[in-house]
Write an enzyme that holds these catalytic residues in place. Structure first.
Site: not given
Ligand code: GFB
Length: 331
Positions: A17, A111-113, A140, A144, A183, A206
């Site tokens: 990973g 994870s910070s979540c 998740y 953790k 992400h 998003w």
């Molecule tokens: O990185 P992300 O998927 O995770 O999204 P989290 C962070 C922010 O970016 C959110 C926005 O507000 C999303 O809506 N965003 C904008 C996008 N465009 C995009 C896109 O194209 N793809 C994605 N994925 N997001 C995760 C947790 O949370 O972070 C896990 O679900 C984990 O548990 C990880 O802790 C580190 O920061 O919101």
């Protein structure tokens, strides 16, 4: 102090990973010669018997657990069952049989979540379990949190040097670029690079673009993990710590992140904010004063890290290639 010997047998779970592969690169660069890792075909970490037999046969002295089912906000929000079941199962197997086989030190990656959705910022280690979690990643986060408490329990009951590290949002080579499950940072790198290559004028982001996130390069996370493995975990527990935060202390909105990547890639079109997708937690910034006081600090700035990653992405991916959701468990 229980420092790691250069010839100690170290098992890195999740070596294929993003985080595990960076930890392997770091350990190898530091001269650790006796690393072991197993592909998912050779060792299914969901299989209790297989994990038990692996420990009996290999007897690793140290374990770094970077194996997990991970994903971005949409994957977490959609596949909650996999996120809670697989993560609990993997960590239960790895931690319990590490204890049974006499592993000297184990580092569990979280994870910070794990922190409450509305925790005051920046978030200190002691804010764990002081409030409600963010709903998009609660399964998740609960897995953790269980991992942190499992390490702590084995320390308190059996004296095991098992400890946890909480990285902030991490990016780097070997990440997942599948747009449904990745992400934000890798997704935006892909979308913006593809828009540039195809001369598209618009990129969809998003949510509102307003959430604040902290991003750290995976090489800094790997460096921090090896640094923490060199500490005496008993001293950390005695100081009231069950885990250490690892981040940069800097935050940026998602809109600013999209703008930063656009500047690096040379995309000058517009962003469309898709408000049907969730924002998730409004702000997620770690307080990194504890690890800073212990003598560790991040090295790679976000701009530098993204520049390097954009180059890596273009070398390793054809534009528009649909990379599937596969890089999360050692395969
Ligand atoms: O990185 P992300 O998927 O995770 O999204 P989290 C962070 C922010 O970016 C959110 C926005 O507000 C999303 O809506 N965003 C904008 C996008 N465009 C995009 C896109 O194209 N793809 C994605 N994925 N997001 C995760 C947790 O949370 O972070 C896990 O679900 C984990 O548990 C990880 O802790 C580190 O920061 O919101």
């Amino acid at each position: 102090r229980l420092l790691m010997d250069k010839d100690a047998k170290i098992y890195v779970a999740g070596h294929a990973g993003m985080v595990g592969s960076a930890i392997v690169r770091k350990l190898e660069a530091e001269g650790f010669k006796n690393l072991i890792f197993k592909t998912r075909k050779k060792l299914d970490l969901l299989n209790q018997t297989a994990v038990k037999e692996f420990y009996t046969a290999e007897k690793p002295r140290h374990v770094i657990n970077a194996a997990a089912r991970v994903g971005g906000i949409h994957a977490n929000n959609t596949y909650g069952s996999q996120f809670i079941y697989e993560n609990l199962q993997i960590q239960n197997n790895l931690i319990h049989y590490a204890y049974e086989s006499g592993v000297t030190k184990l580092l569990f990656l979280g994870s910070s979540c794990i922190y409450p959705r509305n925790a005051s910022q920046p978030m200190k280690e002691e804010y764990l379990l002081t409030g409600e979690l963010e709903s998009t990643n609660e399964p998740y986060a609960l897995a953790k949190i269980a991992g942190i408490k499992m390490c702590e329990s084995y320390y308190r009951q059996y004296g095991c040097q098992f400890f946890s590290v909480m990285p902030t949002n991490t990016y780097g080579p070997n990440d997942n670029y599948d747009l449904d499950t990745s992400h934000a940072l890798p997704a935006l790198i892909r979308k913006i690079q593809e828009a540039k290559v195809s001369n598209a004028r618009k990129v969809t982001v998003w949510g509102s673009g307003k959430p604040l996130r902290e991003f750290i390069h995976v090489d800094d996370i790997a460096d921090a993990c090896v640094f923490i493995m060199g500490l005496d975990f008993r001293e950390l527990y005695e100081q009231g710590l069950t885990h250490l935060n690892v981040g940069t202390g800097n935050e940026i909105t998602i809109r600013e992140l999209a703008e930063l990547i656009s500047g690096i890639v040379g995309f000058s079109g517009d962003f469309i904010f898709d408000q049907s997708m969730p924002d998730g937690t409004p702000r997620k910034l770690l307080d990194v004063s504890r690890i800073n006081e212990l003598g560790w600090r991040h090295q790679i700035s976000l701009e530098e890290g993204i520049k390097a990653l954009c180059g890596w992405y273009m070398e390793n991916f054809q534009p528009f290639e649909n990379k599937t959701y596969s890089k999360t468990l050692a395969s």
